[in-house]
Design a protein around this motif. Structure first.
Motif, PDB file in Angstrom:
ATOM      1  N   VAL A  44       0.845  -1.202   0.000  1.00 24.79           N
ATOM      2  CA  VAL A  44       0.000   0.000   0.000  1.00 24.79           C
ATOM      3  C   VAL A  44       0.874   1.244   0.000  1.00 24.79           C
ATOM      4  CG1 VAL A  44      -1.660   1.328   1.361  1.00 24.79           C
ATOM      5  CG2 VAL A  44      -1.969  -1.121   1.072  1.00 24.79           C
ATOM      6  N   GLN A  45       1.948   1.246   0.776  1.00 24.93           N
ATOM      7  CA  GLN A  45       2.850   2.393   0.805  1.00 24.93           C
ATOM      8  C   GLN A  45       3.516   2.598  -0.553  1.00 24.93           C
ATOM      9  OE1 GLN A  45       5.449   1.489   4.066  1.00 24.93           O
ATOM     10  NE2 GLN A  45       4.092   2.394   5.586  1.00 24.93           N
ATOM     11  N   THR A  46       3.908   1.514  -1.200  1.00 22.76           N
ATOM     12  CA  THR A  46       4.527   1.618  -2.518  1.00 22.76           C
ATOM     13  C   THR A  46       3.541   2.178  -3.531  1.00 22.76           C
ATOM     14  OG1 THR A  46       5.980  -0.238  -2.020  1.00 22.76           O
ATOM     15  CG2 THR A  46       5.666   0.307  -4.344  1.00 22.76           C
ATOM     16  N   THR A  51       1.531   6.686  -6.861  1.00 18.23           N
ATOM     17  CA  THR A  51       0.407   7.550  -7.228  1.00 18.23           C
ATOM     18  C   THR A  51       0.740   9.010  -6.969  1.00 18.23           C
ATOM     19  OG1 THR A  51      -1.134   5.773  -6.719  1.00 18.23           O
ATOM     20  CG2 THR A  51      -2.050   7.983  -6.854  1.00 18.23           C
ATOM     21  N   TYR A  52       1.350   9.303  -5.829  1.00 18.01           N
ATOM     22  CA  TYR A  52       1.746  10.680  -5.527  1.00 18.01           C
ATOM     23  C   TYR A  52       2.759  11.185  -6.544  1.00 18.01           C
ATOM     24  CZ  TYR A  52      -0.545  10.667  -0.945  1.00 18.01           C
ATOM     25  OH  TYR A  52      -1.456  10.636   0.077  1.00 18.01           O
ATOM     26  N   ALA A  53       3.692  10.337  -6.944  1.00 19.55           N
ATOM     27  CA  ALA A  53       4.705  10.747  -7.917  1.00 19.55           C
ATOM     28  C   ALA A  53       4.052  11.090  -9.257  1.00 19.55           C
ATOM     29  CB  ALA A  53       5.745   9.643  -8.091  1.00 19.55           C
ATOM     30  N   LEU A  54       3.111  10.261  -9.703  1.00 20.15           N
ATOM     31  CA  LEU A  54       2.441  10.534 -10.974  1.00 20.15           C
ATOM     32  C   LEU A  54       1.587  11.796 -10.889  1.00 20.15           C
ATOM     33  CD1 LEU A  54       1.471   6.884 -11.970  1.00 20.15           C
ATOM     34  CD2 LEU A  54       3.310   8.281 -12.915  1.00 20.15           C
ATOM     35  N   ASP A  55       0.903  11.979  -9.779  1.00 15.06           N
ATOM     36  CA  ASP A  55       0.110  13.203  -9.599  1.00 15.06           C
ATOM     37  C   ASP A  55       1.006  14.444  -9.554  1.00 15.06           C
ATOM     38  OD1 ASP A  55      -2.397  12.105  -9.655  1.00 15.06           O
ATOM     39  OD2 ASP A  55      -2.569  11.899  -7.488  1.00 15.06           O
ATOM     40  N   ALA A  56       2.162  14.319  -8.931  1.00  8.43           N
ATOM     41  CA  ALA A  56       3.104  15.441  -8.893  1.00  8.43           C
ATOM     42  C   ALA A  56       3.582  15.777 -10.302  1.00  8.43           C
ATOM     43  CB  ALA A  56       4.291  15.108  -7.992  1.00  8.43           C
ATOM     44  N   GLY A  57       3.721  14.758 -11.142  1.00  6.80           N
ATOM     45  CA  GLY A  57       4.110  14.990 -12.532  1.00  6.80           C
ATOM     46  C   GLY A  57       3.062  15.784 -13.293  1.00  6.80           C
TER      47      GLY A  57
END
Length: 145
Positions: A44-46, A51-57
């Protein structure tokens, strides 16, 4: 009365042992379920980190389009790195101009990738209203793949 107690000698102990065994079995099952939950917490953490990385992109790409205002041309903003305690994630954003892009109606297709994941986030940015003041670029849609 004494003879009746002699015939029941040990039956209470047997009953207590049966209840103790049942209770220990219940505790064992609960601990197995809990250990499974703790093991899946890492996944879940991974997934959350990806997901956060893609949203930040997407946010980075949107800000880059707002600042540079590319008139229907493809470009690649510089990649950036997110630092996590478990490791770094490099995010790459690719912006392409679709065939429907016109100077009067600018549109940008965006593809976001991150190291450590096979997932891709695609989005479409539009300028609304075209030529508007105050950075009117917005996300029309986005989809995880």
């Amino acid at each position: 009365m004494a003879s009746r107690h002699r015939r029941q000698r040990g039956q209470a102990l047997l009953l207590v042992l049966v209840f103790l065994a049942a209770f220990l079995l219940l505790i064992w099952a609960a601990l197995r379920l809990a250990s499974g939950a703790f093991l899946s917490q890492a996944s879940v953490q991974t997934d959350t980190r990806e997901t956060y990385a893609l949203d930040a992109g997407v946010a980075y790409g949107l800000q880059y389009v707002r600042v540079n205002r590319p008139p229907c041309r493809s470009f690649n903003p510089p990649a950036f790195t997110l630092n996590y305690p478990t490791g770094n994630v490099t995010v790459t954003v690719t912006v392409t101009a679709p065939a429907t892009c016109r100077a009067a109606n600018p549109v940008a297709d965006v593809k976001v990738t991150a190291t450590g994941t096979s997932r891709i986030l695609r989005a479409e940015f539009v300028e609304n209203p075209p030529g508007g003041v105050g950075n009117p670029w917005m996300v029309r849609w986005q989809a995880y793949q």
